[in-house]
Each structure stands twice: as C-alpha cells, then as structure tokens.
Enzyme design. Structure first.
Site, PDB file in Angstrom:
ATOM      1  N   CYS A  76     -24.403  20.524 -29.907  1.00  0.00           N
ATOM      2  CA  CYS A  76     -25.699  20.711 -30.560  1.00  0.00           C
ATOM      3  C   CYS A  76     -26.004  19.453 -31.365  1.00  0.00           C
ATOM      4  O   CYS A  76     -25.206  19.055 -32.227  1.00  0.00           O
ATOM      5  CB  CYS A  76     -25.593  21.926 -31.489  1.00  0.00           C
ATOM      6  N   CYS A 133     -31.962  17.310 -27.941  1.00  0.00           N
ATOM      7  CA  CYS A 133     -31.572  18.692 -28.226  1.00  0.00           C
ATOM      8  C   CYS A 133     -31.003  19.254 -26.934  1.00  0.00           C
ATOM      9  O   CYS A 133     -31.629  19.101 -25.870  1.00  0.00           O
ATOM     10  CB  CYS A 133     -32.796  19.497 -28.675  1.00  0.00           C
TER      11      CYS A 133
HETATM   12  N1  DGL Z   1     -29.158  22.883 -29.094  1.00  0.00           N
HETATM   13  C1  DGL Z   1     -29.490  22.525 -30.476  1.00  0.00           C
HETATM   14  C2  DGL Z   1     -29.619  21.014 -30.584  1.00  0.00           C
HETATM   15  O1  DGL Z   1     -29.071  20.301 -29.721  1.00  0.00           O
HETATM   16  C3  DGL Z   1     -30.660  23.367 -30.866  1.00  0.00           C
HETATM   17  C4  DGL Z   1     -31.001  23.359 -32.279  1.00  0.00           C
HETATM   18  C5  DGL Z   1     -31.702  24.576 -32.793  1.00  0.00           C
HETATM   19  O2  DGL Z   1     -31.090  25.647 -32.763  1.00  0.00           O
HETATM   20  O3  DGL Z   1     -32.820  24.416 -33.293  1.00  0.00           O
HETATM   21  O4  DGL Z   1     -30.190  20.476 -31.480  1.00  0.00           O
END
Ligand code: DGL
Length: 259
Positions: free
Chosen positions: A74, A184
């Site tokens: 993430c 993301c």
């Molecule tokens: N997959 C997360 C990232 O790479 C998502 C973030 C979120 O939950 O807003 O930033």
C-alpha cells in the site's frame, strides 16, 4: 526465522493483491499471508497518526503469524508509516512507492502525471522523492478521490469509475503528460479503463514488478528463500469478503478474522 515461513503482505483492501500476484509470478515457491484491512479502508483520507496505528497493527498481526518478511502493499501506508514500522520491528520490511524516478527518466515532454491518494501525495516521503528527481520536469499531481472506496464497495465497476477517471486524467493530458504513474495499488486494477481514456503514447507505470524484484533480492541476501515447493497462500480480511473474492485466483479463499 525458518526459510519456509510465509511472506506477509497488507493493504487497506484489495489493492495489494496486484503486488501479491506479481510476487507469486517471481517467487512461486514462497508461502504468503495477505491481510486486507478493509474494515478501515480507505486509508487515503485518514490522518498520519491513524495510518501509522493501522500499519503497526497489521504488521504485528503478520509477525504473530510467523511471517519472515513484510510487504507493505500500500503506497499510503508506505509513505506515511514505513520509517516507524522499521523502527519497531526487526523483520525485513519492504514498501511500495510511486514510480516517479522511472517516469522522470522516460519523459520526452518533461511532463509526468501521478494519480495517488491524498495522504500519499501529501507525505514527506513522496515529496522528498519527487523533489530529488524532478529537476526541469513538471510533476502533475492528482488525488484519486473516491476511487478506492468505489473499488472496495463495487469492484472494478466501469460505469461508476470511468467518469471520475476522465475528470482526473484529462487535465493532466492537457498538460501534455507522456507518463502516468499509478501511486496506489488499487489503481493497477483500473488499467483496462485507463487504456480507454489514455492516448496510446502515454505510458502507465506501476511499481509491482519493482517490489517483487526487491522481495527476491532481500530473501536471497538474508538467505531466507523457501526451500520447499509445498507452499500455502492464505488471505484474511476483517470487513466484507464479497468484493475481495472477485480479485482472487481459482482455489484461493478469503477468511474473515479479527485484527
Ligand atoms: N492501496 C492503497 C494505496 O496503495 C489504498 C489506499 C487507501 O486505502 O486509500 O495507497
């Protein structure tokens, strides 16, 4: 730490499955445990303190489950919490950051775009990386408002997503970007919709293969590569399981637990 212990990954939801898929391609004999903290998604709008707290909690859970290496799958958790995670745990921790540097090295128009969460774009780590490499290059930042919430609730629903994506991408195209960085892990799953919006000359960059290469390198250097082909891949969430199921491969099951 025994070599056949699993690699642990966490994300706020399904985004990190893009990293999991890449790691399994590179390292098919490694066991894995994936935590989707979807009860607390999205992370992108939370405070820095909340993201740190959730990242510590997820990492501790993976360590309690005997993980030999942690992948913060993430960007939001990495850019806000990785320094603190590394201060708190001895287990090797690998994070994911937007591929700004490769985009800067590749751009001909001297304009690149980045689509990421609010908290990734405002983080010190992201700002430092951008400033370090951006001499003479314009970096056009765009927050992907609502994208993670929609994906977590409805999957990759083109009808709900395409209008928002157009609103975010078109102003960057007007600035003549030739590279678009996906900052993301959830956005990786938007590739098919993005292809409909982007002209063919715009390259889309994500960091999943860089992360899997780095995982392999650390396993080799630390001599903790799996020595068995008998591997197991486990998936856990603490919220609704129904959308996550759609992102898993055949034979992969998600279990709901408290963490
Ligand atoms: N997959 C997360 C990232 O790479 C998502 C973030 C979120 O939950 O807003 O930033």
């Amino acid at each position: 730490m025994a070599n056949n212990y699993p690699i642990g990954l966490f994300d706020s939801g399904i985004g990190g499955i893009s990293i999991y898929n890449e790691i399994k391609k590179t390292l098919p004999n490694e066991s894995t445990i994936y935590l989707a903290d979807n009860l607390n998604a999205p992370y992108g709008k939370k405070t820095n303190e909340e993201i740190i707290h959730l990242s510590l909690k997820n990492t501790q859970k993976l360590i309690d489950l005997n993980c030999k290496l942690i992948v913060v799958a993430c960007n939001t958790a990495t850019t806000n919490a990785i320094t603190i995670l590394r201060e708190n745990f001895d287990t090797p921790i690998i994070g994911i950051e937007p591929s700004i540097k490769p985009a800067i090295l590749n751009t001909k128009t001297k304009n690149i775009g980045i689509l990421a969460t609010e908290k990734t774009l405002s983080s010190n780590l992201f700002q430092q990386t951008s400033n370090k490499f951006s001499d003479g290059i314009n970096i056009h930042e765009q927050i992907g408002y609502d994208l993670v919430s929609i994906i977590e609730k409805s999957g990759v629903n083109e009808e709900l997503l395409i209008g928002k994506l157009k609103d975010y991408i078109e102003p960057m195209l007007e600035k003549n970007i030739d590279n678009l960085v996906l900052g993301c892990t959830h956005y990786y799953f938007l590739m098919d919709i993005l292809k409909k919006i982007l002209p063919s000359g715009v390259r889309v960059l994500d960091s999943s293969s860089a992360v899997s290469k780095r995982v392999k390198q650390v396993l080799e250097v630390d001599n903790i590569m799996s020595r068995t082909k008998d591997c197991k891949n486990e998936f856990y969430c603490n919220g609704n399981e129904s959308v996550i199921k759609k992102f898993l491969g055949q034979g992969e099951r998600i279990n709901k637990i408290i963490f």
